[in-house]
Each structure stands twice: as C-alpha cells, then as structure tokens.
Design a protein around this motif. Structure first.
Motif, short mmCIF file in Angstrom:
data_model
loop_
_atom_site.label_atom_id
_atom_site.label_comp_id
_atom_site.label_asym_id
_atom_site.label_seq_id
_atom_site.Cartn_x
_atom_site.Cartn_y
_atom_site.Cartn_z
N ASN A 20 0.80 -1.18 0.29
CA ASN A 20 -0.06 -0.11 0.28
C ASN A 20 1.01 1.23 -0.09
N ARG A 21 2.09 1.14 -0.61
CA ARG A 21 2.85 2.54 -0.65
C ARG A 21 2.05 3.50 -1.55
N GLN A 22 1.31 3.19 -2.39
CA GLN A 22 0.41 4.30 -3.08
C GLN A 22 -0.87 4.66 -2.21
N LEU A 23 -0.80 4.05 -1.21
CA LEU A 23 -2.14 4.43 -0.19
C LEU A 23 -3.46 4.39 -1.24
N LYS A 24 -3.41 3.52 -1.78
CA LYS A 24 -4.62 3.01 -2.54
C LYS A 24 -5.67 2.27 -1.73
N PHE A 25 -5.32 1.52 -0.74
CA PHE A 25 -6.23 0.66 -0.09
C PHE A 25 -7.42 1.43 0.88
N PRO A 26 -8.56 1.41 0.68
CA PRO A 26 -9.49 1.73 1.62
C PRO A 26 -9.47 1.24 3.11
N LYS A 27 -8.57 1.99 4.01
CA LYS A 27 -8.18 1.55 5.08
C LYS A 27 -9.23 1.51 6.36
N ASN A 28 -10.37 2.29 6.30
CA ASN A 28 -11.33 2.14 7.10
C ASN A 28 -12.42 1.19 6.70
N ASP A 29 -12.19 0.28 5.51
CA ASP A 29 -13.56 -0.52 5.11
C ASP A 29 -13.23 -1.91 5.93
#
Ligand SMILES: N[C@@H](CCC[C@H](N)C(=O)O)C(=O)O
Length: 258
Positions: A20-29
């Motif tokens: 997730n180095r590009q911060l694409k993952f929806p972290k609060n899901d």
C-alpha cells in the motif's frame, strides 16, 4: 475494484499482504478486510497487513485482525512483513520499521526472520495465570498437556469472561523440557484458535522465565504450526533485547475482484 495481494505464513499464522505504498487501499473499510480474510468467500487469512512508506523508518506495517478491525502488534505478521519488504526490494538483510507499538529492528537471512519486540516490564502473576502485554495482551496459563486441551472452548470463555469486550489473547502452555514449551493460542480478533501467535509465543517465553520455569535466554516454543524461538535478557524484572525468531514464507500471490 481489483486488488493485487500476496499470501504469507509464519509457522502457520497466515496473512494477506498488500503493498500500500501508493495509499490506494480503503483503510477504514472493515467489511472489505473481513471479506479478504474470509476462508470461504475471500482469500483467507488470520489477518491482513498493509506495507506502507514511513518517514522515520524503512516501512510501516498496518495490521488488521480477520474480523476486519485494526489490531495491536502481531509478531508473526511482523516477521511476514519483513519477508515481504525484502521480496519487494524495500529492504535488504537488516531493517527498522514502524508498527502500532513503535519501532522494531529485524533481520532476515535464508527465510528466517528475527524480530525485536518491545521491552516488557509489567507482568501480572496470578495463582492461575500470568497476564502481560508483548505488543498485544496475553493471558498465559499452564496446562498438563496441550494436545487434547479444549483451546477454543476454554479460550473463548476466558477471552470474554475475564477480559470483557476489549479481550485478550489466551495461551495454554505445557512444559516439555528446561528450555522448551508447547503452546496453543486462542486469538482475539480471529475469535478462534490459530496455528501460531508470535506475540503469544513471546509472552509464554517471558512468563515462563519470570515464573522460574526456565532460566534459558533462548527459549524454544512449539506451536501447532512449527517451532519459534525467543531470545531475551532480564535485569531487575525488566525484559529487553527480546527477539522472536522463525521462518516466514510467501505462499502465493493473486488478484481478487471485490
Ligand atoms: N497473530 C498475532 C497476534 C495478533 C494480535 C491479536 N490477535 C490482537 O489484536 O490481539 C501474532 O503473531 O502476534
């Protein structure tokens, strides 16, 4: 959405790893994480880990339990993330990375990861059990033999009965030799027995040393998924230079539509 993932295991404690180095993952899901960890509908895993860039260290590890909630420190997950960082070329042999409980130094050589854990100074000794935090909370209880012990039933009872909604991980330990123990763990957040728990193994080693069951500084702990070793130093009741040592392997990679 299509997600690329890698699957790792450390002594049978298995994780979905995502770069997730590009911060694409929806972290609060929470539902998405629980779906990805689901063994029937998703990929399957005891937890999910995001590897991210970190300003103060080589990378950051963000750990979620299989229920989809962000967890406290995961020892086996930390070892798998070090192997993943090495695979991605983020690190070579030595690293320092950030996790929820602070910085961890680690090394990887021939698939064996040695992960430094935080110092431990608070150990609550009760007549029936020991409670301590090794990055995650752990209840350590001796049993005669772990083999036929009802880990799920007894672990679940203690996890909710003694520790309430916040809960604790529950470890049942058998003494095998002076420096060798067997453990089975009920994990909070997975709400089941897992094949191995790294912070649990660390807690067992410290609890056994503190209770005088061993005087070894390198302790072997047999889990259902294989052997881990814990190195430690004790001075005036403070445990430092704690290292959790064992294998961490990539199992497969893939893409999932979600
Ligand atoms: N499997 C982990 C422990 C993960 C933490 C735990 N389930 C919690 O949030 O309490 C390990 O290897 O340490």
């Amino acid at each position: 959405m299509t997600l690329s993932f890698y699957k790792y295991q450390g002594t049978g404690n298995d994780f979905v790893l995502i770069d997730n180095r590009q911060l694409k993952f929806p972290k609060n899901d929470t539902k998405l994480v629980a779906f990805l960890c689901d063994r029937k509908f998703g990929i399957g895993g005891d937890g999910l880990i995001l590897l991210e860039n970190d300003e103060l260290s080589d990378f950051r590890m963000v750990y979620y339990n299989a229920d989809g909630n962000e967890g406290s420190m995961c020892g086996n997950g930390g070892r798998c993330t070090v192997a993943f960082a090495n695979f991605l070329g983020v690190i070579e042999k030595d690293t320092v990375f950030n996790a929820v409980d602070g910085k961890h130094a680690a090394t990887i050589e021939n698939g064996i990861v040695s992960l430094q854990m935080q110092d431990v100074s608070e150990i609550k000794e009760k007549p029936e059990y020991v409670f301590l935090n090794t990055g995650s909370p752990h209840h350590v209880q001796m049993v005669k033999t772990v083999e036929n012990f009802e880990v799920y039933k007894e672990g679940k009872k203690l996890r909710y009965g003694l520790y309430g909604q916040i809960g604790s991980n529950i470890n049942f330990v058998e003494i095998l030799e002076d420096d060798t123990f067997a453990v089975r763990t009920y994990e909070r957040g997975v709400e089941d027995e897992t094949l191995s728990c790294g912070t649990g193994v660390t807690a067992v080693a410290i609890a056994m040393h503190n209770a005088g069951k061993t005087s070894a500084n390198r302790i072997k702990v047999n889990t259902q998924g294989g052997e881990l070793q814990v190195e430690l130093c004790e001075k005036d009741g403070i445990y430092s230079h704690i290292h959790l040592i064992g294998p961490a392997k990539q199992v497969f990679k893939g893409k999932i539509v979600c």
